[in-house]
Design a protein around this motif. Sequence first.
Motif, PDB file in Angstrom:
ATOM      1  N   GLN A   1       0.921  -0.988  -0.090  1.00 14.49           N
ATOM      2  CA  GLN A   1      -0.053  -0.020  -0.091  1.00 14.49           C
ATOM      3  C   GLN A   1       0.786   1.252   0.015  1.00 14.49           C
ATOM      4  O   GLN A   1       0.509   2.302  -0.662  1.00 14.49           O
TER       5      GLN A   1
ATOM      6  N   GLN B   1      -6.026   4.941  -5.397  1.00 12.19           N
ATOM      7  CA  GLN B   1      -6.253   3.650  -4.748  1.00 12.19           C
ATOM      8  C   GLN B   1      -7.787   3.289  -4.136  1.00 12.19           C
ATOM      9  O   GLN B   1      -8.109   4.219  -3.876  1.00 12.19           O
ATOM     10  N   GLN B   2      -8.126   2.415  -4.360  1.00  7.11           N
ATOM     11  CA  GLN B   2      -9.503   1.892  -4.348  1.00  7.11           C
ATOM     12  C   GLN B   2      -9.196   0.651  -3.378  1.00  7.11           C
ATOM     13  O   GLN B   2      -8.781  -0.502  -3.325  1.00  7.11           O
ATOM     14  N   ASN B   3     -10.097   0.855  -2.159  1.00  5.48           N
ATOM     15  CA  ASN B   3     -10.170  -0.173  -1.270  1.00  5.48           C
ATOM     16  C   ASN B   3     -11.345  -1.156  -1.478  1.00  5.48           C
ATOM     17  O   ASN B   3     -12.434  -0.596  -1.930  1.00  5.48           O
ATOM     18  N   THR B   4     -11.235  -2.491  -1.558  1.00  3.54           N
ATOM     19  CA  THR B   4     -12.383  -3.470  -1.625  1.00  3.54           C
ATOM     20  C   THR B   4     -13.020  -3.844  -0.585  1.00  3.54           C
ATOM     21  O   THR B   4     -12.313  -3.642   0.301  1.00  3.54           O
TER      22      THR B   4
ATOM     23  N   SER C   1      -8.693  -5.436   0.704  1.00  2.53           N
ATOM     24  CA  SER C   1      -7.286  -5.088  -0.018  1.00  2.53           C
ATOM     25  C   SER C   1      -7.604  -3.574  -0.836  1.00  2.53           C
ATOM     26  O   SER C   1      -8.530  -3.045  -0.621  1.00  2.53           O
ATOM     27  N   THR C   2      -6.518  -3.295  -1.270  1.00  2.00           N
ATOM     28  CA  THR C   2      -6.244  -2.030  -1.944  1.00  2.00           C
ATOM     29  C   THR C   2      -5.709  -2.222  -3.319  1.00  2.00           C
ATOM     30  O   THR C   2      -4.907  -3.079  -3.596  1.00  2.00           O
TER      31      THR C   2
END
Length: 170
Positions: free
Chosen positions: A55, A79-82, A86-87
């Motif tokens: 990250q 950055q996309q958080n799921t 996770s990222t």
Amino acid sequence: MRPMPQPPAFASLTADAYRQLEHAASLKGLLKPFKGKGELEHLAQVARVIEAQLQQLMAAVSQQAGRPPFSLLDIRLVQQNTSAGSTFLRWRSRDFSRMGVAVWERQMSCTNLPQDLREALYRIECDRIALNLQMSVTHSLYRQATACAAKMANAEQALRQFVNPVEESR
């Protein structure tokens, strides 16, 4: 599109950026007989540490991609958080109406995009692809190690249920 200032060289991730990860991410720790849930919990913990380090690398790449001349383009690297925890790095349009590699491809196809900027976007995309792969594999390892630790704990509990009554009757 306005004329672009001369882009600074994009600093692709190097071996030095990954140096800390090398020691923690050895497959030797994965390819061995696990003697109990504790070793699997440790493996999961190591995977979490590696995820945090990945990250940080993602943040460094997205910060570079957020500075001029890249910030003057119609594309953003975010950055996309799921929901899985996770990222990942994702391309988005400036107005956030579109997402994905198609946004990057569209920017790359602009005929008035300077060649050096096109090459820098290519290097960013290569770093994005590699980091997303590494994050995906590491997060999967974390989930699997956590699930297997729970299964070993259940197996140990089942063993104790059947061993303890026999020992108590002696």
